[in-house]
Design an enzyme around this catalytic site. Structure first.
Site, short mmCIF file in Angstrom:
data_model
loop_
_atom_site.label_atom_id
_atom_site.label_comp_id
_atom_site.label_asym_id
_atom_site.label_seq_id
_atom_site.Cartn_x
_atom_site.Cartn_y
_atom_site.Cartn_z
N ASP A 134 0.71 -0.96 -0.06
CA ASP A 134 -0.08 0.07 0.07
C ASP A 134 1.00 1.26 -0.17
OD1 ASP A 134 0.62 -1.00 2.73
OD2 ASP A 134 -0.69 0.48 3.46
N GLU A 169 -0.84 -2.11 5.01
CA GLU A 169 0.14 -1.95 6.28
C GLU A 169 -0.09 -0.75 7.00
OE1 GLU A 169 2.98 -1.34 9.07
OE2 GLU A 169 2.97 -0.22 7.28
N HIS A 187 7.65 8.62 4.74
CA HIS A 187 6.38 9.51 4.74
C HIS A 187 6.87 10.67 4.35
CE1 HIS A 187 4.11 6.51 7.45
NE2 HIS A 187 4.84 5.86 6.58
ZN LIG Z 1 4.85 3.70 6.53
ZN LIG Z 2 6.16 1.01 5.60
#
Ligand SMILES: [Zn+2]
Ligand SMILES: [Zn+2]
Length: 385
Positions: free
Chosen positions: A77, A134, A356
């Protein structure tokens, strides 16, 4: 048949960039799942089942007569982050990007499947598990709820995550706790709001909420053992008050991290005691909601030694190290370890932007290391006769 590794690197790079250009959010990995299933079928796996736990895919490869089975897991994902990249393979799905490198994890596990299907070198059964969602902490649970352990049995499992800041071609792991539990909590206080000039006429909740926020700081400092690692963070305090009106309701939200189920249980229990005591003292009602989003990731010590052995033989002892401290991030690979022992390792992603971050990108130079690590684990744990 020997797989040409230079060609495999070219293929994995093309797959990784294709996946990167087409990121999909958790449980929406339709294209990614179809991509993975098509590749596994092309490699000639014995069985490929899509739609496990939503968009998950499980491939099975058998060689020889051994009856043991081990699993290798990757996550598929992406995140709802708008990508800031000029790369030709940047996201074509606005607002969604592979900012955690799951495109790389998927490409590496596909590479391992191609290597093992082509070259064998093991005796038994390999399950290739491509899981959805996840980042939500829900995908592994969805596959487990869909019977992945019963339908595709295995007795140990391995996974890896890329690590920005660690050199490409370097592996790190540790026995025992390596990633933390993530618990979320919400405490709602209810009283009687009213005029700011007449606090005695009601039962406002803001002063009680402030006392509660302060008292929650004592869970780690005064209730847990100094040797337990934990964090209790209050992150939001929301009321229905306005500048000249006292609030009748206050909501406190936050996040707690720990490395053992016992500590997580202690944090919840003490939070309930404190919320109850403060509410009584301030004559307000309260409700505590405490949820466990991620469980701690606990590596099996013996299998961690095996994984380190594989990494050392691939890249040299100096490039496979044991980290002294666990990480306070979370990983839902831990849900599989509630059922079977296994090991989760980190693979260097070099000098990239952090996970991220809108500038993050997986480093393709790590693809072959990850694929060979996965294949190496299989050959070590299911040795050919
Ligand atoms: Zn992550
Ligand atoms: Zn990750």
């Amino acid at each position: 048949m020997t797989i040409d590794l230079d060609h495999l690197v070219q293929e994995m790079t093309a797959w990784r960039r294709d996946l990167h250009a087409h990121p999909e959010f958790g449980f929406e990995e339709q294209r990614t799942g179809a991509f993975v299933a098509a590749k596994l079928r092309e490699f000639g796996l014995d069985e490929v089942v899509a739609g496990v736990g939503g968009t998950g895919v499980v491939g099975t490869l058998k060689r020889g007569s051994g009856n043991r089975a081990i699993a290798l897991r990757a996550d598929m994902d992406a995140l709802r982050i708008p990508e800031q990249s000029e790369a030709p393979y940047r996201s074509r799905n606005p607002g969604v990007m592979h900012a955690c490198g799951h495109d790389g994890h998927t490409a590496m596990l596909l590479g391992a499947a191609k290597l093992l299907a082509g070259e064998g070198g093991f005796d038994g059964t390999v399950r290739f598990i491509f899981q959805p969602a996840e980042e939500w902490g829900r995908g592994a649970l969805a596959m487990l709820d869909d019977g992945v352990m019963e339908r595709f049995p295995f007795t140990e499992i391995y996974g890896l995550h890329n690590a920005p800041g660690l050199g490409v071609g370097r592996f790190q792991t540790r026995p025992g706790a390596i990633m933390s539990a993530e618990d979320n909590f919400e405490i709602v206080l209810r009283g009687v709001g009213g005029h700011a000039a007449r606090p005695h006429a009601g039962n406002e909740t803001l002063v009680a909420a402030c006392a509660l926020v302060t008292s929650l700081q004592t869970i780690v400092s005064r209730r847990l053992s100094p040797t337990d690692i934990a964090v209790v963070s209050v992150t939001e305090l929301i009321t229905d008050g306005t500048r000249n009106a006292l609030p009748g309701e206050a909501r406190i939200l936050g996040d707690a991290r720990s490395f053992s189920p016992a500590v997580s249980a202690d944090i919840e229990a003490q939070m309930r005691v404190i919320a109850d005591g403060i509410s009584r003292a301030y004559n307000v009602e309260h409700a505590v909601t405490y949820t466990r989003e991620f469980v701690p990731l606990l590596n099996d010590p013996a299998l961690t030694e095996e994984a380190l052995g594989v990494a050392r033989s691939l890249l040299g002892a100096e490039n496979a190290s044991v980290v002294s401290e666990p990480f306070t991030g979370s990983e839902d690979f831990a849900r599989f370890l509630d059922h079977v022992p296994g090991c989760f390792v980190f693979l260097g992603n070099g000098d990239s932007a952090p996970l991220h971050n809108p500038h993050y990108d997986f480093d393709d130079a790590g693809l072959l290391h990850g694929a060979r690590f996965h294949a190496g684990i299989v050959r070590k744990r299911l040795p050919a006769a």
